[in-house]
Design a protein around this motif. Structure first.
Motif, mmCIF file in Angstrom:
data_model
loop_
_atom_site.group_PDB
_atom_site.id
_atom_site.type_symbol
_atom_site.label_atom_id
_atom_site.label_comp_id
_atom_site.label_asym_id
_atom_site.label_seq_id
_atom_site.Cartn_x
_atom_site.Cartn_y
_atom_site.Cartn_z
ATOM 1 N N PRO A 203 4.893 50.951 98.299
ATOM 2 C CA PRO A 203 5.299 51.080 96.894
ATOM 3 C C PRO A 203 4.409 52.027 96.109
ATOM 4 O O PRO A 203 3.273 52.329 96.497
ATOM 5 N N LEU A 204 4.934 52.460 94.964
ATOM 6 C CA LEU A 204 4.160 53.208 93.989
ATOM 7 C C LEU A 204 3.635 52.253 92.922
ATOM 8 O O LEU A 204 4.297 51.276 92.558
ATOM 9 N N SER A 205 2.471 52.554 92.409
ATOM 10 C CA SER A 205 2.017 51.881 91.188
ATOM 11 C C SER A 205 2.774 52.496 90.006
ATOM 12 O O SER A 205 3.339 53.598 90.118
ATOM 13 N N PRO A 206 2.812 51.844 88.855
ATOM 14 C CA PRO A 206 3.467 52.455 87.694
ATOM 15 C C PRO A 206 2.915 53.834 87.345
ATOM 16 O O PRO A 206 3.676 54.735 86.977
ATOM 17 N N ASP A 207 1.598 54.014 87.477
ATOM 18 C CA ASP A 207 1.023 55.333 87.165
ATOM 19 C C ASP A 207 1.466 56.382 88.183
ATOM 20 O O ASP A 207 1.746 57.537 87.820
ATOM 21 N N GLU A 208 1.530 56.002 89.462
ATOM 22 C CA GLU A 208 2.030 56.930 90.471
ATOM 23 C C GLU A 208 3.497 57.263 90.231
ATOM 24 O O GLU A 208 3.912 58.422 90.391
ATOM 25 N N MET A 209 4.266 56.274 89.815
ATOM 26 C CA MET A 209 5.670 56.539 89.497
ATOM 27 C C MET A 209 5.782 57.523 88.336
ATOM 28 O O MET A 209 6.608 58.445 88.372
ATOM 29 N N GLU A 210 4.949 57.359 87.321
ATOM 30 C CA GLU A 210 5.013 58.286 86.187
ATOM 31 C C GLU A 210 4.656 59.710 86.604
ATOM 32 O O GLU A 210 5.293 60.674 86.168
ATOM 33 N N ARG A 211 3.656 59.839 87.458
ATOM 34 C CA ARG A 211 3.293 61.169 87.970
ATOM 35 C C ARG A 211 4.480 61.799 88.691
ATOM 36 O O ARG A 211 4.799 62.983 88.479
ATOM 37 N N ASP A 212 5.152 61.035 89.524
ATOM 38 C CA ASP A 212 6.292 61.580 90.254
ATOM 39 C C ASP A 212 7.487 61.827 89.333
ATOM 40 O O ASP A 212 8.238 62.795 89.526
ATOM 41 N N LEU A 213 7.666 60.981 88.337
ATOM 42 C CA LEU A 213 8.728 61.224 87.362
ATOM 43 C C LEU A 213 8.522 62.563 86.659
ATOM 44 O O LEU A 213 9.486 63.316 86.435
ATOM 45 N N ALA A 214 7.291 62.871 86.318
ATOM 46 C CA ALA A 214 7.004 64.156 85.669
ATOM 47 C C ALA A 214 7.362 65.317 86.587
ATOM 48 O O ALA A 214 7.924 66.335 86.145
ATOM 49 N N GLU A 215 7.060 65.178 87.876
ATOM 50 C CA GLU A 215 7.421 66.211 88.838
ATOM 51 C C GLU A 215 8.937 66.339 88.947
ATOM 52 O O GLU A 215 9.481 67.457 88.982
ATOM 53 N N LEU A 216 9.636 65.219 88.971
ATOM 54 C CA LEU A 216 11.095 65.262 89.090
ATOM 55 C C LEU A 216 11.749 65.826 87.838
ATOM 56 O O LEU A 216 12.784 66.504 87.922
ATOM 57 N N ALA A 217 11.165 65.556 86.682
ATOM 58 C CA ALA A 217 11.694 66.153 85.452
ATOM 59 C C ALA A 217 11.598 67.673 85.516
ATOM 60 O O ALA A 217 12.510 68.389 85.074
ATOM 61 N N GLU A 218 10.521 68.160 86.099
ATOM 62 C CA GLU A 218 10.318 69.608 86.184
ATOM 63 C C GLU A 218 11.304 70.265 87.140
ATOM 64 O O GLU A 218 11.805 71.362 86.873
ATOM 65 N N ILE A 219 11.642 69.593 88.236
ATOM 66 C CA ILE A 219 12.527 70.223 89.223
ATOM 67 C C ILE A 219 13.989 69.845 89.027
ATOM 68 O O ILE A 219 14.871 70.349 89.737
ATOM 69 N N GLY A 220 14.263 68.947 88.059
ATOM 70 C CA GLY A 220 15.648 68.594 87.774
ATOM 71 C C GLY A 220 16.221 67.546 88.704
ATOM 72 O O GLY A 220 17.425 67.554 88.990
ATOM 73 N N SER A 221 15.391 66.618 89.145
ATOM 74 C CA SER A 221 15.858 65.545 90.017
ATOM 75 C C SER A 221 15.728 64.216 89.288
ATOM 76 O O SER A 221 15.481 64.173 88.074
#
Length: 460
Positions: A178-196
């Protein structure tokens, strides 16, 4: 019930092109309502939708009986196929046959419980290599977001995955942590940038760690071990992290009706949030699960009748966007049917072949139309995944459809389902509605020759 093929077709008029297949039906479910008409298919797509009596010329014709309905193929964006690595649980051959038998023409496979999980491009390539020769329907793939693979997300996105799944607690298999909430937020930021987008199994690990243990045969103990509060806390976390990053987030398999008000509020606030639920939460009741009935175990769990009624309300008012199976099978021995111990049994419900009839059975009782059910199970999940040519009988769309008999009844015999393992909480259940044939891009699924295609985001 009958489907007639090869009926005499009118000759093509001067300048009129022959269709590969013409379908005549008294009831055709289209985006504009249910109509009597004729549908022409050419090169795997719907090329004409005309009123009854149009006499479209076809190399082949199909007459749909008056008791049957021509419906768009279902789109199931939440299926655990498990191949490679755990093919004994379910593989692409058995899964796509089961899907077709239930009117599903497109599925998107989850990044676990296969080995390796789909967390990098080589794993995706391995999964495509085994899926391609076996797919009886069209198949796409989710990627996985796990600790340490942030750099892989962009590569997987460029290779055509439809988005990324993460867990906020142990997934049930060690190779997909699993991801921690902070790890999820980091990945969410990456996905926002690439449009996923991120699709999330939202249960809070610390809440479940503090809940009573699930051991034993009594379902009440298992239900107490996965409280609604675990879902509610995790969903609030997803909403807040999506709000901060501006990323698309999706709540998987919503079980707790308590979360509906905060989901509705987040949507009103402009958070890019979508939500699904599943047939087992809409058709089964905690109060009716027998002691030792581990076929009913899933995570999050099946809850009480009052909770179920609120989930139906959430569907009807649009808070919940659509319905998918979360088909999560295992071998029979992993369900521990001999001991009936909910604490040790695998958590997952096998329902891929049965979804439409399950939901239609309940919808009829509530006065909900078949058209609405098909929005929840076909057009809405297609739109969610960006499958612009799926989920609708409309000119230009892929000719994916099924013939459904809404007034028919069937009694489920688990030994006759296409699922690889013969265990289901629906065994012996009487359901309304039955699929009598399924077509993918204009070709009928014969359950012998795989003709499905592998889909990539942006190309489907």
């Amino acid at each position: 019930m009958s489907i007639e093929t090869g009926a005499a077709a009118p000759p093509a008029a001067a300048g009129q092109t022959m269709f590969d297949l013409v379908i005549r039906a008294e009831r055709i479910v289209t985006p504009h309502g249910t109509v009597a008409g004729e549908v022409g298919i050419r090169d795997g797509r719907f090329a004409a939708v005309e009123p009854a009596g149009a006499q479209l010329p076809g190399a082949e014709t199909l007459d749909v009986g008056a008791e049957q309905v021509l419906i768009p193929g279902l789109v199931d964006t939440h299926v655990h196929v498990n191949e490679p690595g755990r093919t004994e649980w379910e593989g692409f051959d058995s899964a796509t046959r089961a899907a077709a038998a239930g009117g599903v023409t497109t599925l998107i496979d989850m990044p676990l419980n296969s080995i390796p999980p789909t967390v990098d491009v080589p794993a995706l390539e391995e999964k495509r290599a085994v899926a391609g020769p076996q797919a009886h329907i069209d198949v796409g793939f989710w990627g996985g977001a796990v600790p340490g693979n942030t750099a892989e997300l962009r590569r997987l996105h460029e290779e055509g995955v439809f988005g990324f799944k993460c867990f906020l607690l142990h997934s049930g298999v060690d190779e997909f942590p699993p991801l921690s909430p902070d790890e999820m937020e980091r990945d969410l930021a990456e996905l926002a940038e690439i449009g996923s987008m991120m699709i999330v199994h939202a249960e809070d690990a610390s809440t479940i760690d503090g809940a009573p243990p699930a051991e034993g045969r009594e379902y009440d103990r298992f239900l107490a071990s996965r409280p609604r509060s675990a879902e509610n806390i995790a969903i609030a976390e997803v909403i807040e992290r999506a709000r901060r990053t501006g990323a698309r987030a999706h709540i998987l398999h919503l079980s707790s009706s308590d979360a509906l008000p905060m989901i509705a509020e987040a949507k009103r606030d402009g958070v890019r949030l979508t939500v699904e639920t599943c047939p087992h939460y809409l058709t089964l009741l905690a109060e009716e699960i027998p002691a030792g009935g581990t076929a009913f175990k899933c995570c999050p769990p099946i809850r009480e009748e009052a909770n179920r009624e609120l989930l139906w309300q959430g569907l009807e008012d649009g808070t919940i966007d659509f319905i998918v199976s979360d088909h999560s099978p295992s071998t029979v021995d992993l369900k521990h049917v001999q001991t009936g111990d909910f604490g040790t049994a695998w958590g997952g419900v096998a329902s891929l072949q049965l979804g439409l009839s399950l939901i239609w059975t309940e919808a009829k009782k509530r006065g909900i139309t078949l058209e609405r059910v098909l929005e929840w199970m076909s057009s809405h999940p297609a739109q969610f995944a960006g499958l612009e040519r799926k989920g609708k009988i409309e000119v230009g769309a892929d000719a994916d459809f099924a013939v459904f008999s809404p007034e028919a009844t069937q009694t489920i015999d688990v030994t006759r389902l296409h699922h690889r393992n013969q265990i289901s909480p629906y065994d012996g259940r009487e359901l309304a509605g039955e699929v009598s044939g399924t077509w993918v891009r204009g070709g009928q699924v014969d359950f012998q020759t795989p003709r499905g295609r592998l889909l990539r985001r942006g190309e489907a």
